[in-house]
Design a protein around this motif. Structure first.
Motif: not given
Ligand code: PMP
Length: 419
Positions: A373-386
């Motif tokens: 669980a977490g941002h999976h080292c993909t923070q820009p992607l997490m931001a994209r999916f809100g």
């Protein structure tokens, strides 16, 4: 009418003998918190078969010496073993020549090597580097560091609501300023398999080289770098049944000859005087110092294991597990699956309304079910999916439909806790 489970079960049985495979993985027999282990975190790191563990032990018990520098038996043996793995990697990705394969520590170091050496040789102020919103930080931060050093600019390809690269936008981002394209082959957070052949074609049509982050591709897909045509491919041994400490960087044709060294030191030189050094030919030029010899040697057993099972069978198996998991988990109330591209590897990312992904993972752990669980080292992607984070179950050749059922059952108990 057969159920999904029955159809899936039949498919799995035809594809590969999972129970025989599981017997090769000693760790699958442990009982965390008194429960059978359900390991659904292979996208972070895979478990290792006995063949790899045995190769590591054999290396230290019978083969250990430093490579390239000795004339004695053990040095020659260790050198031969190390080079055998390079040949195995060449074969595994169908590279044209072993000199196109360099060992690093991991995918991250492979990308840093290219960002540093390619950057030094070819990237100047105002140049552009094309990445995507779905990159792992490993394939973003090294380029940002290069951009800071040189005054180059990062351009990011957007992703669609299903989690696919927007290829039209990619086409528009390519320009005479683009120096390199650096994209992931398979997304670790969404599972999306990107159309890399098309991407390479589009970039090459504009004379732009392409680096592919293959960290999630090499463990799951049959790779043919000559068919794909990429200029660079980075991946990690530890995600594909191999030991930690082994990364691979493939560079097509004469790319390595055209790049300056990444690190200086022993083994990468031809002659040294106090004033000046001339460098060894690749791949040695990019392997300064004593490498992780033991783990590189043992990595060959991982490659041979995957070759023996067959990547096509692995992929089919994961597809079936993913299909079943997507149906079962996706149907749960409040669950939102993040990443619904038609072409996916065995990754199921999701959120659950009202429950933080870390709480999901913590409750599942009580059931012996290991997810991330977490941002999976993909923070820009997490931001994209809100969403700041997702829960992620990832599948590999040793997982079974029972594992999927255990995941679903454990998730039901999350509902009961937070219901
Ligand atoms: N890229 C992707 C797509 C990944 O999934 C990972 C590992 N999570 C990496 C790069 C980094 O791999 P490593 O930590 O082995 O360098």
């Amino acid at each position: 009418m057969t159920t999904v489970t029955e159809r899936t079960q039949a498919g799995v049985m035809n594809a590969l003998d999972v129970h025989r495979i599981r017997a090769d993985f000693p760790i699958l027999g442990i009982r965390p918190r008194g429960k059978p282990l359900v390991y659904l975190d292979s996208a972070a790191t895979s478990q290792k078969p006995r063949q790899v563990i045995d190769a590591l032990r054999r290396y230290y018990e019978e083969e250990n010496g430093n490579i390239h520098r000795g004339v004695h038996y053990l040095s020659e043996l260790a050198t031969a073993r190390y080079d055998e793995t390079r040949e195995a990697v060449r074969r595994f990705i169908n590279a044209a020549d072993v000199r196109e394969v360099v060992f690093t520590r991991n995918t991250t170091e492979s990308v840093n090597l290219v960002a540093s050496s390619f950057g030094q040789a070819f990237v100047r102020s105002g140049d552009e580097i094309v990445v995507s919103i779905m990159e792992h930080h490993s394939n973003l931060v090294p380029w940002q560091l290069l951009a800071e050093r040189t005054g180059a600019v990062i351009r990011a390809v957007p992703v669609t609501d299903r989690g696919e690269l927007d290829l039209e936008a990619f086409g528009r981002l390519l320009s005479h300023r683009t120096r390199i394209v650096a994209l992931t082959w398979v997304s670790n957070a969404l599972g999306t398999v990107n159309p890399v052949r098309r991407i390479v074609e589009m970039a090459h049509a504009r004379g732009v080289p392409v680096l592919l982050d293959g960290a999630q591709a090499a463990p799951h897909l049959a790779i043919d770098v000559q068919a794909v045509g990429c200029d660079f491919l980075a991946f990690s041994g530890h995600k594909m049944l191999g030991p930690t400490g082994v990364g691979i960087l493939y560079a097509r044709g004469d790319w390595f000859d055209r790049l300056p060294p990444y690190q200086g030191g022993g083994d990468m030189i031809e002659t040294v005087t106090i004033e000046r050094t001339t460098f060894a030919r690749p791949p040695s030029r990019f392997e300064a110092g004593t490498p992780d010899i033991a783990n590189v040697v043992a990595f060959r057993a991982a490659i041979e294991y995957l070759e023996q099972v067959g990547l096509d069978a692995v992929q089919r198996h994961e597809h079936l597990l993913l299909g079943e998991a997507t149906v079962r988990v996706g149907a749960m109330p409040g669950v939102r699956v993040i990443g619904t591209a038609p072409e996916k590897a065995g990754v199921l990312s999701f959120t659950m309304e009202g429950v933080h992904p870390h709480d999901i993972a913590t409750i599942l752990d009580q059931h012996g079910v290991a997810i991330r669980a977490g941002h999976h080292c993909t923070q820009p992607l997490m931001a994209r999916f809100g969403c700041g984070a997702t829960a992620r179950a990832s599948f590999y050749l040793y997982n079974t439909l029972d594992d999927v059922a255990a995941l679903a059952t454990a998730l039901e108990s999350v509902h009961q806790v937070f219901g």
